[in-house]
Design a protein around this motif. Structure first.
Motif, mmCIF file in Angstrom:
data_model
loop_
_atom_site.group_PDB
_atom_site.id
_atom_site.type_symbol
_atom_site.label_atom_id
_atom_site.label_comp_id
_atom_site.label_asym_id
_atom_site.label_seq_id
_atom_site.Cartn_x
_atom_site.Cartn_y
_atom_site.Cartn_z
ATOM 1 N N GLU A 73 -5.788 -1.584 -2.012
ATOM 2 C CA GLU A 73 -6.633 -0.747 -1.157
ATOM 3 C C GLU A 73 -5.822 -0.289 0.050
ATOM 4 O OE1 GLU A 73 -9.237 -0.294 -2.781
ATOM 5 O OE2 GLU A 73 -10.244 -2.122 -3.447
ATOM 6 N N LEU A 74 -4.975 -1.175 0.563
ATOM 7 C CA LEU A 74 -4.186 -0.845 1.752
ATOM 8 C C LEU A 74 -3.029 0.093 1.417
ATOM 9 C CD1 LEU A 74 -4.251 -4.420 3.305
ATOM 10 C CD2 LEU A 74 -5.359 -2.390 4.255
ATOM 11 N N THR A 75 -2.381 -0.130 0.278
ATOM 12 C CA THR A 75 -1.290 0.792 -0.078
ATOM 13 C C THR A 75 -1.862 2.187 -0.341
ATOM 14 O OG1 THR A 75 -1.390 -0.010 -2.369
ATOM 15 C CG2 THR A 75 0.284 -0.979 -0.951
ATOM 16 N N MET A 76 -3.026 2.229 -1.000
ATOM 17 C CA MET A 76 -3.659 3.542 -1.209
ATOM 18 C C MET A 76 -4.066 4.171 0.119
ATOM 19 S SD MET A 76 -5.917 3.353 -4.704
ATOM 20 C CE MET A 76 -6.676 1.759 -4.523
ATOM 21 N N GLN A 98 -2.735 3.920 3.011
ATOM 22 C CA GLN A 98 -1.589 4.522 3.693
ATOM 23 C C GLN A 98 -1.244 5.878 3.064
ATOM 24 O OE1 GLN A 98 2.199 2.817 5.739
ATOM 25 N NE2 GLN A 98 2.610 2.753 3.550
ATOM 26 N N GLY A 99 -1.372 5.935 1.729
ATOM 27 C CA GLY A 99 -1.129 7.211 1.059
ATOM 28 C C GLY A 99 -2.146 8.258 1.469
ATOM 29 N N TYR A 100 -3.405 7.890 1.488
ATOM 30 C CA TYR A 100 -4.458 8.829 1.911
ATOM 31 C C TYR A 100 -4.215 9.262 3.359
ATOM 32 C CZ TYR A 100 -7.216 6.974 -2.081
ATOM 33 O OH TYR A 100 -7.671 6.591 -3.310
ATOM 34 N N ARG A 134 -1.569 9.732 4.891
ATOM 35 C CA ARG A 134 -0.568 10.795 5.000
ATOM 36 C C ARG A 134 -1.005 12.089 4.336
ATOM 37 N NH1 ARG A 134 5.131 7.862 3.761
ATOM 38 N NH2 ARG A 134 4.832 6.116 5.186
ATOM 39 N N GLU A 135 -1.773 11.963 3.270
ATOM 40 C CA GLU A 135 -2.031 13.108 2.391
ATOM 41 C C GLU A 135 -3.357 13.802 2.667
ATOM 42 O OE1 GLU A 135 -0.339 14.227 -0.426
ATOM 43 O OE2 GLU A 135 1.393 12.930 -0.085
ATOM 44 N N LYS A 136 -4.379 13.009 2.987
ATOM 45 C CA LYS A 136 -5.729 13.564 2.939
ATOM 46 C C LYS A 136 -6.698 12.766 3.796
ATOM 47 C CE LYS A 136 -5.441 13.009 -1.506
ATOM 48 N NZ LYS A 136 -5.753 12.962 -2.952
ATOM 49 N N ILE A 162 -12.096 9.007 3.114
ATOM 50 C CA ILE A 162 -11.553 8.334 1.923
ATOM 51 C C ILE A 162 -10.920 6.986 2.228
ATOM 52 C CG2 ILE A 162 -9.379 9.651 2.048
ATOM 53 C CD1 ILE A 162 -9.474 9.663 -1.103
ATOM 54 N N GLN A 177 -12.350 3.567 0.569
ATOM 55 C CA GLN A 177 -11.475 2.804 -0.327
ATOM 56 C C GLN A 177 -11.346 1.359 0.134
ATOM 57 O OE1 GLN A 177 -9.519 4.399 -3.205
ATOM 58 N NE2 GLN A 177 -9.951 2.249 -3.624
ATOM 59 N N LEU A 199 -15.043 6.417 -7.895
ATOM 60 C CA LEU A 199 -15.060 7.678 -7.159
ATOM 61 C C LEU A 199 -15.933 8.676 -7.910
ATOM 62 C CD1 LEU A 199 -13.781 9.351 -4.827
ATOM 63 C CD2 LEU A 199 -11.988 10.014 -6.434
ATOM 64 N N ILE A 231 -15.606 14.351 -4.058
ATOM 65 C CA ILE A 231 -14.710 14.539 -2.903
ATOM 66 C C ILE A 231 -15.078 15.838 -2.200
ATOM 67 C CG2 ILE A 231 -12.322 14.982 -2.162
ATOM 68 C CD1 ILE A 231 -11.270 13.301 -4.289
#
Lengths: 483, 483
Positions: free
Chosen positions: A15-18, A20-22, A24-26, A117, A121, A334, A337
């Protein structure tokens, strides 16, 4: 959990790795996640939703301490900008849920999270952990109570529960599902439910003989005197000694008001019938015979069919672990969105070769249709959240797989209720938790909306859970557009 | 539990009603209680003792708050003198235990409490709860790891665990039993174990397409890049997209150091073999294939027998709940009493029609006999605590039920080790907890003291647990004296 416990890190690492991705991205995407399950536990025809109060505590307490952030930094996976975001994290979204104690069915969103998001998450794991556990135990308890046909079921499983929380929240869920009380004192204190219990074999063994142990206990607790009769020999020693003590108490004018015996081993049908005769013959027809010893709904049902003279049941291991089915397969998927530039949610679907694993897309809700005359559930309808229905109008429902299976409910013959209610709006809790005993009472009413055919322990009649026409059409469109 | 949690009321109500009785009748009696179990879980040939660190925390924090006492007062069962005693309660006794991570067998005291009767009685429920839960999960984990034959097992069960503690202490126990790490972040922080995980289907679904989702993930985590390939279609979409991303990363000179794919649905044997071929053909023989999806020791064993090309396994529900056997039947039985006027303990026995349920009387310990040459366990000996043995002398052991089954260990051929070690003496903790990862290492050594025949998943060879001659004689004497 008591209100102070912080479960922010009670989460899967991904959940945490995702997140961080969110980040940056969205970071500004708003999403809809549904928590639902696919199969009733223990072959049941329904489940009992449970755990919302603890989900609310969890959400309210969500925040990363400095210690938490330091720990995450030490893993060398997260950058400072993201860690800084976590340090200021709090939940700002909406949560809708079906109230605790409600009967629920597969595929219905029990909890719906509508949030940025990253927030939506993060909360996946703890939310599922809490709802899966308590719904499992509440459902099991309702089955055990059903088997007991009105006899009281006492939750006695703490020592075999899977850790302290499993004992305490499990006991809470068991009471919501119908138990009259629990042996677990911390649960009694925390949730205001009755605590129950008398003595163990060690009490008997710590005295020179069984009679003395019984006598002392009866003197000590004249108002709640249940004597455990199987330490040495139930029928030759235990029951005769119990009767001797009751006789003496009576002679002294100190007859207990609530009294009886407890059987904890041996054949409970045989022993209870023999003990009943002995107690009746001695003039104690109102002595309660309680029993414990590896009980579950099937054994209680079987013992009652054999005429066991037991009217009070202590159920431990098999209830507190839901032994025949120790997990509730709730998932969190999910469903939609909304990007910052969009006005509307875009529905999302997860495909699978197994049709049962294809998700229902979109921002949804659940409507329950009751037969107006009987008050029983006619069917549930998973629908898009902006659909409206008018009870005065005819309503056609149909099976998602076998679409030729159709049924029309005439206007005026049914009542409709939206099952999902707002719990958090914009991060603020808007829901008032009832007390545990209030939820228990509500749950009894909920169970009464089921036909006996659905409550049956084995091979019960399924309750129809259909998709609304708009949701069905959306799902087909998304499925077809993938090819 | 973190060190501050107070579980004093995490107890069955009857412990308190009995305590009040003891308080009036026999406050100064010193007793011996044994915590032991009767049957290895999941058909295993052994169990792993686990949970001692949390038992120690529990004992250290034992104290009734004013709030606790007020609550108990409100139940109208306890008098002021007793409540006053509770307000000043702390543990003053001795506790001995078999260290965590040890292999253990039925009937051996895993924990022995020697304390004033009220104190020893109170701690029963929480002690059993903790030891039962963690021993169950550590044992299960050791079986799953055994099936994986050296492949890494990751504990992934938090969302299906029976509440927060079951997730966190369960993950601790799973690591002790052999898992390489857990997805549970709070467990990682609290117990210093590796946390693992990459991303979920929601990550993939939140992007316009699978390729983009993979690509972003690989850029974000180039050093730990495991791509989940089953969101849409494993072989037609997931694996090809993963290979495309690996190709691009390679071309950009940013090839991940640890990388691979994760399968989470479908037939894992078939899919992993196909995926392996595709990855190898594309030039990625070192890409790891990880799998999850309702795994347990039997399925892993079966998949490995079918040549599944999986070398990393994420195990969730079936491990964290020990699904085929979700409770560890530990019990806590009175073994001896010393009244203030006595110098010695008087042994106590609980009779049952079922010989397996008759307790072993007296103040006992456990000796383990190793074959000096192989280092493997020869047998365990439950003995009275004052017995001594000399490794230079011949030692005859015999089966308690079939007493003609005898075996003599020649002096010099065996080593003897006392398994119970002091943990509390006069209320003071005298035991230093190793770290969780140290216990894991110790557990691996312990498992190596078992023959493969005992580790077998199905129908394993039993390890002999005998009674010493003095204990056997004492037990016979007590049994005979009852008639």
């Amino acid at each position: 959990m008591d209100e102070k416990r912080n479960f922010t890190l009670l989460t899967d690492f991904y959940e945490l790795t995702m997140m961080q991705g969110y980040f940056r991205e969205k970071a500004d995407d708003i999403v809809v996640f549904d928590a639902f399950y696919r199969k009733n536990p223990s072959g049941s025809g329904y489940a009992i939703a449970c755990g919302l109060e603890q989900v609310i505590d969890y959400i309210k307490n969500l925040s990363f301490s400095y210690e938490d952030v330091d720990y995450l930094r030490s893993l060398n996976m997260f950058d400072e900008e993201f860690l800084n975001y976590l340090a200021g994290f709090h939940f700002t979204g909406d949560i809708y849920a079906i109230p605790e104690g409600s009967v629920v069915f597969p595929y219905e969103p029990l909890v719906k999270v509508v949030a940025p998001i990253m927030e939506a998450q993060l909360v996946e794991t703890a939310l599922l952990n809490i709802v899966n556990h308590q719904s499992l135990i509440a459902t099991k308890a309702s089955r055990v109570c059903y088997a007991a046909k009105g006899d009281g079921i006492m939750e006695f499983g703490l020592r075999r529960a899977q850790g302290p929380d499993a004992g305490t929240f499990g006991a809470r869920a068991a009471v919501i599902g119908g138990c009259v009380g629990t042996s677990n004192v911390i649960c009694g204190k925390q949730f205001g439910v009755p605590v129950l219990g008398t003595h163990a074999h060690s009490w008997i063994m710590s005295f020179p003989d069984e009679y003395t142990a019984f006598k002392r206990y009866a003197e000590l607790y004249p108002d709640a005197c249940t004597l455990l009769v199987d330490t040495y020999d139930t029928l030759k020693s235990g029951v005769p000694n119990a009767i001797r003590v009751f006789d003496e108490m009576k002679a002294e004018g100190k007859m207990p008001t609530r009294y009886g015996i407890r059987l904890d081993s041996g054949d409970l049908a045989y022993l209870s019938k023999k003990a009943r005769k002995m107690l009746d013959a001695a003039g104690y027809p109102d002595a309660v015979i309680a029993a414990s010893s590896d009980l579950d709904e099937y054994l209680i049902n079987s013992l009652k069919n054999q005429g066991a003279a037991i009217t009070s049941w202590g159920v431990g291991t098999n209830l507190i672990t839901s032994a025949d089915n120790p997990s509730f397969g709730g998932v969190y998927k999910l469903a939609a969105i909304r990007k910052p530039e969009d006005e509307e949610f875009t529905a999302k679907i997860k495909i699978s070769e197994n049709p049962a694993k294809i998700t229902n897309p979109g921002n949804k809700t659940v409507f329950r249709l009751y037969n107006k005359e009987t008050g029983k559930i006619k069917a549930d309808l998973i629908a898009l959240s902006d659909e409206t229905y008018n009870e005065a109008e005819d309503l056609e429902i149909f099976d998602q797989m076998a679409t030729w299976k159709r049924s029309t409910l005439p206007g005026g013959s049914y009542e409709i209720r939206e099952m999902l209610v707002p719990v958090f709006l914009k991060g603020q809790c808007v829901y008032q938790n009832p007390s545990t005993m209030e939820i228990r009472e509500y749950c009894q009413k909920e169970l009464n909306t089921l036909w006996d055919e659905t409550r049956r322990l084995v091979n019960p009649q399924e309750v129809f859970v259909d998709l609304s026409k708009p949701l069905y059409d959306l799902k087909q469109k998304l499925l077809n557009s993938r090819h």
